[in-house]
Design an enzyme around this catalytic site. Sequence first.
Site: not given
Ligand code: A3P
Length: 337
Positions: A81, A83, A86, A149, A179, A303, A305
Amino acid sequence: MSLPQIPSSLPQQYDYFQQIELSQEIRDLISTLPAEEGLISGHLHQYQGFWYPTMRIPRILATQKHFQAHDTDILLATTPKSGTTWLKAILFALVKRVHYHPHPQNIDHPLLTNNSHPLVPFLENKQQSGENQIPDANSYAPPRLFSTHLPLAHLPQSVKDSACKVVYLCRNPKDIVVSLWHFTNRVRHKSLETNSLEKVFQYFCRGMNGYGPFWDHVLGYWKESLERPETVFFVKYEEMKEKPGLHLRRLAEFLGCPFSPEEEAQGVVDNVLKLCSFETLSNLDVNKNGRLSTGVENSVYFRQGKAGDWKNYLTAEMVEQLDRITEEKLQGSGLKF
Ligand code: A3P
């Protein structure tokens, strides 16, 4: 506010013993480890200070034993969680840009038809081909891209012995909790009770979330990035959000693939960022309707982002408690959130 109590021990019979074939050696090891209920399903076991989903432990041990790092490998390390989805996309778009132009008109770019997770496989994920296989990234032209991880202390020795570059992404723990809460409820089996925010918060504060404690995970990589800045690149989600161009250029320099003056003039930096933006990726058909090979829907990785969404969920008491823990744990390290 009264927070739910977490049981200190669980019954000795665990479902997973019936679900997966484990060697006697691994069964013996797992049966000696502290166990807790997991936030998604099954249990977590605490192995050498970190809490792991039980099903992952055999795979983690196999990865530590068998993974052979190459000097040219790039490894993205995160806690869940932070990012990961991303930064996997950004790394892939950046490092493979010679093969796949991140140009808006390039409709063949792999990120438009694939979620970033299979493009940058986790070292420690259970592969369908068996416990002792590593993700087959040999089909990639170097550099190979992997993610993990695992905390620094649990990386395979071959990673530590190689010149492999590690990119570490972390995030404000308050946003991670929020998140994580949403995520666990999206992927939890429908027959299970929904996790309350209080429960997820309390587990997180106690370090009992997958790959936790968060602070120990972050500190391991933070210290390494200070000692070996040529090997470990440390960046926060919030920094990437605030100044994406700056940090993308830093990352490209670190990985030995800086943007050339021609690329700068052509707007390649902006193209990478646009391709990997939350807006672009979350609206792709593959990420709205596709699934990973594990069956998990790609959409659960998108979700909001945004940075700072915790303000909409956490109570003043929760903020105070989490800030206090973070301050205590990171004291003297120079790292702040
Ligand atoms: P939120 O739940 O706060 O929106 P991971 O990839 O480590 O599981 O983390 C998921 C988090 O990264 C989620 O945060 C998700 O929305 C966010 N996320 C996914 N793609 C993203 C992007 N392209 N840019 C920014 N945040 C992103």
